[in-house]
Design an enzyme around this catalytic site. Structure first.
Site, PDB file in Angstrom:
ATOM      1  N   CYS A  77     -42.522 -77.173 -78.266  1.00 23.49           N
ATOM      2  CA  CYS A  77     -42.768 -78.493 -78.860  1.00 23.49           C
ATOM      3  C   CYS A  77     -41.948 -79.601 -78.235  1.00 23.49           C
ATOM      4  CB  CYS A  77     -42.521 -78.446 -80.339  1.00 23.49           C
ATOM      5  SG  CYS A  77     -43.621 -77.261 -81.069  1.00 23.49           S
ATOM      6  N   CYS A 114     -37.245 -79.739 -82.537  1.00 19.86           N
ATOM      7  CA  CYS A 114     -36.962 -78.325 -82.356  1.00 19.86           C
ATOM      8  C   CYS A 114     -38.147 -77.672 -81.658  1.00 19.86           C
ATOM      9  CB  CYS A 114     -36.745 -77.670 -83.701  1.00 19.86           C
ATOM     10  SG  CYS A 114     -38.018 -78.117 -84.889  1.00 19.86           S
TER      11      CYS A 114
END
Lengths: 465, 749
Positions: A133, A453
């Site tokens: 991500c 994260c």
């Protein structure tokens, strides 16, 4: 389309934890005009690197208007949007870096395919990076590195994700048979190979729905994380509602300046994100847990949903930007990547990265005017806020004397976040940076901090004054 | 409000539970008030065994739960980390003098659990850690079970391993809960069931994943979370928003349907009984009693079932088999402690020399416990084979799903295979498992001492070479010790550690610590030819050869030794050990001990070696071994050899029983000799070593327990009888004579 909970499940599972913590973005145009009270983060001997502009096509729930496109189509649209907005001459761009998570095998270097299609010079090299991500954060910091090293002056960085279509493969056994078949010479050999095919050979292989190292899906991990920090279902639903409400307000107020319209071939022009849906606590309360059944707390409504989208930013050395007459939107000042235990701390990257990047830049939490954290799950955000506010956690797990403190909510994701705007994995990083830049300008702030994260437990920070 | 409530509850309803801290077996934690007059009571165990006192306190609490209208449901949870309830208090059972007394205990347990089962207010068991024996019976008497999905959470009924049966309703409830076949499996094997498996079987209703760190430690928060989830379900059950009824799968429905037919049930009993008889050779009464008890309940009804359970429990508890198994259990606990204390320097890096079967096995059990392990061999081929063995060992766990492929890879990253001494300067311990030749051992010892740091321990894995002889060339004999592993290392639980007069306490502490870390049961013995285990085995194998020479064929020897309770037949054992190794050891020990190791002709072994009949590893020994063939046939090539060494049988000592006794008395006599000479420091270690290392019949509890139960005098009489026929190899040792002369003297009190 797929039921929402299924989509959430898939979406969540394919990424993990990325923390792009801290883009400190200074919006007061140039160094000369910096308020005296605040320090400059200029480093001696290192070039100042600026974000000239950044755009994204609207983020759409997967299975909607972008469903029939390919990833490079989305990336191309974002690149064209960037070219239109900045009018930067194409030949000025030295390099293009794109991030992507679920790779379309036909366009494995999606950066190059998109760049050629968008009309960039075929002399401009391009490469693709992946880091779950935070892939577009990785793309941006790759660009920063190239400029800082004197390799380039102008880099376009971005990210793209198309969750409407993912590669589904034949089973390994079937692939092996097919590949061996290629080498079979006689009809007899071919027939004997074919005769070995069994019904189970036809079972397809879906892209990993879980963290490879732990076999745990992201949503499951988020649910455990929420439980570990005793984050209740109610708190999570409230936070998700906040995200949708703020996003709606920002959208209606025309604050989402990075969005560029996209005329989808064969369909109408898409002008805005379609996942923003402020609901009610009652409605959200009715949903069943999506991962830890039947008593978990993470639901489809308090998780980010599967999204299609692409983004792009134009990075330059300050010198070059000024020479070309651009007014930089932000300075990218510093960044940190951290990683930790992929099982129990998968989604805690922002907690680890934030104090690190602040220390590196010589700032404190109080110096930050805008916080943009990636919202994978409401439970993950709330767990991070609790972790940042815990001395026990700081002492026992981070090796710090005391907590860094949780960011004040009035400065935190005030224009919505991934929960409401959507989360096309690799495209989110650029959105976070541009939202920070625009938000700093609107609020008259000086420093912004971006955190996210990513799968595998890698988080990162970007700071810019 | 909390304070108020606490005062209210503690002083009001549950005042009698408030005793001094020491007296408390469990406490009623602050109950959870959910809305007005909706209370879920949390009963928290402070102990991890079921005792009489706990049972009576518990009954009182249950009465009060019933009486108090505010309490709608209850949660049972333990405050002891790592265990729910690990079983009944064994001391309590051992203290009983008669089977009636034990049966009485069982009945009390049954009553207490029945009370829970019949409670109109739902009771939820929240399980984290071991839920064994009586603990499992308690859990299944509850209306709902929630367990943490952790490695430490295991459910089992290990009673059968102690020669007992689940005596608090387990034999009656389990078949209803998981179906007859699964219930038999659980009770007859006593094996550990992990939480996820238990969920699939229907033994638990919900799983709770362990949590990572939050603002508390993972362990503390996980227990708290378990409690929260359990309270939720307790409330749901009381509200009837949660149903305790489990939806059974198609297979289970079909099984249940079939088991309802008496004829089918009879067939199942018969099959299981036959299987048990075949496996136990009728030496273990507990499994048959379990079948009988289950049968009573299913065929004759509730009362008959519970009565049979308590009666059979009582009977089993006073059997010598149960006492033997219990002795082994206690011995095992004893041998899981390091009596030398904590070593000065913890072993973190281990080097193993020789990547053969033993070396690779040692590497495997080390690396998966987190030790950084160097596996060194002298040839690439040997090293490859060893590394593959470690991989295969770990991979089999992946296949059984007790390890993920990622964990396997990460474990293997701690293993370095190499041909040189690189990195030995960081080794904390070196275990050599090179060929059993004193010259080679000396060579590697010298090579290793040139490269290792000063604190590094040198351990020798040898089955017979005296450690002091190996240490003779050492510059630092205080750091030299013996670590005798058993093959296959990953499956055999025993480790025999051998200290010489020069071995330092710290070196011993270090070796024991490593052994325990590797998951071994450790006995520590003094140095001497054959140490303890090999030395006991020697005379027995010599007798096996003698019996063979007298014309008993290998199959027959195997049959009569397994009938006595040895898990592996005596002839097969020689094949497993390897005839060449056996020859080697027999020669060495023969030299050291002379006539006592006589009986059979060592020339027979030598001829076997000559012909290449080395045992399993060569594919031929007493038997022929073929890949994939289960029923192995006798090696006809042996006929000629056996014929050549044939001796006349002595009919007065050649009945099956006599043959068994000839083998066993020689074993026991040698074991007693080891204790007499101080090789062994205690009978406990002798029993543990013989059972876990050599397969001495567990139902007899080891050689010393056997002397106690058989009678030293009777045993000496037997020895004398055989001595008269064969000579001094049967002469009883002084220690046995002492015990025979004084009937009140026992090895185990």
């Amino acid at each position: 389309g797929l039921p929402r909970s299924y989509r959430v499940f898939r979406g969540i599972s394919s990424w993990s934890f990325f923390k792009l913590a801290g883009s400190l973005v200074n919006i007061t145009s140039l160094l000369a005009v910096q308020p005296k009270s605040k320090k400059t983060l200029t480093k001696s001997g290192v070039k100042n690197i600026v974000v000239v502009e950044g755009v994204r096509i609207p983020f759409l729930q997967s299975g909607t208007s972008y469903a029939d496109l390919m990833p490079h189509d989305l990336a191309r649209a974002a690149l064209q949007g960037l070219l239109n907005r900045t009018s930067v001459p194409r030949e000025v761009v030295d390099y293009i870096v794109y991030g992507t998570v679920i790779q379309e095998v036909k366009t494995s270097n999606v950066a190059r395919e998109a760049a050629l299609g968008a009309g960039f010079s075929d002399k401009t090299p391009a490469h693709t990076v992946t880091m779950a991500c935070i892939s577009s954060n990785q793309a941006m910091t790759t660009g920063v590195g190239m400029i800082a090293a004197g390799q380039c002056d102008v880099v376009v960085a971005g990210g793209v994700e198309l969750m409407s279509d993912v590669p589904i493969r034949h089973s390994r056994k079937m692939r092996k048979t097919m590949l061996t078949l290629n080498r079979a010479k006689t009809l007899g050999q071919k027939l004997s190979l074919l005769s070995k095919i069994r019904p189970d050979y036809f079972a397809p292989e879906l892209p990993a729905v879980a963290e490879f190292s732990t076999s745990e899906t992201m949503g499951h991990s988020a649910d455990r994380l929420a439980a570990a920090f005793a984050v209740s279902r109610l708190e999570q639903d409230e936070y998700a509602l906040r995200s949708h409400t703020l996003a709606k307000k920002a959208q209606d107020g025309g604050l989402l300046l990075d969005v560029v319209p996209f005329k989808v071939p064969g369909k109408d022009t898409v002008t805005k994100d379609n996942g923003i849906r402020p609901s009610s606590m009652e409605q959200m309360g009715k949903l069943k847990p999506a991962f830890v059944k039947p008593y978990g707390t993470v639901t489809a409504a308090n998780s980010s949903f599967l999204t299609d989208g692409a983004s792009a930013v134009l990075l330059m050395s300050e010198e070059k930007a000024l020479a070309m007459g651009y007014k930089p939107k932000a300075y990218l000042r510093d960044f940190v990547y951290v990683s930790q235990d992929p099982k129990d701390q998968l989604l805690l990257g922002p907690t680890y990265a934030t104090p690190k990047v602040l220390e590196k830049a010589g700032l404190t939490m109080a110096d930050i005017d805008v916080f943009e954290f990636h919202e994978a799950f409401a439970g993950q955000i709330l767990a991070n806020l609790k972790a940042m506010d815990s001395d026990w956690f700081a002492q026992n797990y981070m090796g710090r004397k005391s907590k860094v403190g949780a960011p004040p909510l009035e400065k935190f994701n005030t224009w919505g976040g991934s929960l409401s705007l959507g989360h096309p994995f690799a495209a989110t990083g650029c959105r976070l940076v541009m939202t920070t830049a625009h938000s700093l300008k609107k609020e008259g702030g000086q420093y912004g901090l971006v955190a996210a994260c990513a799968a595998g437990g890698l988080p990162k920070c970007v700071l810019g004054p | 409000l909390d304070d108020l409530l606490q005062g209210f509850i503690l002083e009001g309803f549950f005042s009698h539970c408030i005793m001094t801290q020491d007296e408390l077996n469990f406490i009623v934690k602050l109950p959870c008030l959910l809305g007005s007059w909706f209370m879920v009571l949390i009963c928290c165990f402070q102990v991890n065994t079921l005792s009489k006192q706990l049972s009576s306190e518990f009954t009182d609490i249950m009465n009060e739960i019933w009486a108090n209208e505010a309490v709608k449901s209850a949660v049972l949870i333990s405050s002891k980390p790592g265990s729910f309830i690990a079983g009944a208090d064994l001391d309590m059972i051992e203290a009983c003098k008669t089977s009636q007394e034990v049966a009485q205990l069982s009945q009390e347990g049954q009553k207490m659990l029945e009370k829970i089962e019949q409670s109109p207010k739902p009771v939820v068991a929240a399980i984290s850690g071991s839920c064994l024996g009586g603990g499992l019976e308690l859990a299944i008497a509850c209306h709902y079970r929630i367990a943490t999905k952790e490695k430490k959470t295991v459910l089992a009924t290990p009673e059968v391993l102690l020669g007992l049966l689940p005596g608090a309703g387990g034999t009656q409830r389990l078949p209803k809960m998981v179906g007859l076949p699964a219930a038999f499996d659980i009770m007859l094997t006593g094996r550990n069931i992990r939480a996820d498996r238990a969920k699939k079987m229907g033994l638990v209703d919900q799983l709770v994943d362990p949590l990572g760190p939050g603002v508390k430690s993972p362990e503390a928060r996980t227990i708290e979370y378990l409690e929260e989830v359990a309270i939720d379900f307790a409330r749901g059950l009381a509200n009837r928003t949660v149903s305790a009824k489990r939806s059974k799968g198609l297979m289970q429905k079909l099984t249940d349907y079939a088991m309802a037919v008496p004829f089918v049930r009879q067939q199942v009993y018969k099959t299981v009984e036959n299987k048990v008889r075949k496996q136990t050779k009728g030496l273990y009464p507990a499994p048959l009693k379990i079948i009988e008890t289950v049968k009573a309940g299913l065929d004759q009804g509730h009362d008959a079932g519970y009565l049979a359970e308590s009666q059979n429990f009582g009977q089993l508890a006073v059997t010598k088999e149960s006492k033997a198994l219990l002795g082994l259990y206690r011995g095992q606990v004893y041998c899981k402690k390091n009596k030398f204390g904590t070593p000065q320097q913890e072993v973190k890096t281990l080097a193993v020399l020789g990547a053969g079967l033993m070396g690779a096995g040692i590497a495997q059990v080390s690396v998966d416990k987190g030790l950084k392990t160097i596996l060194k061999d002298t040839a690439q081929q040997g090293l490859d084979r060893g590394q593959q063995q470690v991989f295969k060992g770990l991979n089999s766990k992946v296949k059984k799903k007790s390890l993920t492929s990622f964990e396997r890879d990460s474990i293997l990253s701690n293993l370095t295979g190499q041909l040189d001494y690189k990195g030995f300067e960081k080794a904390d311990m070196v275990i050599e498992a090179v060929f059993e030749d004193i010259n080679i051992k000396h060579k590697v010892l010298k090579e290793v001492e040139a490269v290792i740091p000063a604190h590094c321990v040198f351990a020798s894995n040898t089955s017979a070479l005296p450690i002091s002889q190996i240490a003779a060339v050492s510059k630092r004999p205080e750091k030299v010790i013996g670590m005798h592993y058993f093959s296959p290392v990953d499956r055999m639980q025993l480790l025999e550690i051998i200290t010489t007069d020069k071995t330092s306490q710290d070196t011993a502490a270090s070796a024991v610590a490593v052994g325990l870390k590797q998951g071994k049961i450790v006995i520590v013995v003094k140095d001497g030819p054959g140490f303890y285990t090999t030395r006991c085995l020697g005379p027995m194998l010599a007798e096996v050869v003698r019996v063979l020479q007298e014309g008993t064929d290998p199959k027959k020897i195997d049959a009569i030794s397994t009938a006595f309770g040895f898990p592996v037949g005596a002839a097969t054992l020689i094949d497993e050990v390897g005839v060449d190794v056996a020859t080697h050891v027999a020669e060495d020990l023969g030299k050291a001990f002379g006539e006592r190791f006589g009986g059979g002709s060592i020339e027979l072994f030598k001829l076997m070696v000559e012909k290449g009949f080395l045992g399993r590893k060569a594919g031929k020994g007493f038997y022929i071994y073929q890949e994939g063939v289960k029923n192995r046939s006798v090696n006809s090539g042996m006929d000629e050899i056996l014929a050549r060494f044939k001796l006349p049988a002595k009919p007065e000592v050649c009945t099956d029983e006599d043959i068994q006794m000839r083998l066993v008395t020689r074993f026991v006599n040698e074991a007693a000799m080891c204790l007499q000479e101080g090789i062994l420091s205690s009978p406990v270690e002798g029993d543990i070593g013989a059972v876990f290392g050599l397969g001495f019949p567990p139902c007899l509890g080891g050689p010393f327990r056997y002397v106690d139960s058989y009678g030293a005098k009777q045993l000496v009489d037997k020895l004398r009888k055989y001595e008269a026929v064969y000579g001094s190899q049967f002469t009883p040792c002084q220690l046995l004579l002492d015990y025979a002369n004084n009937p009140s003297k026992k090895f185990h009190q």
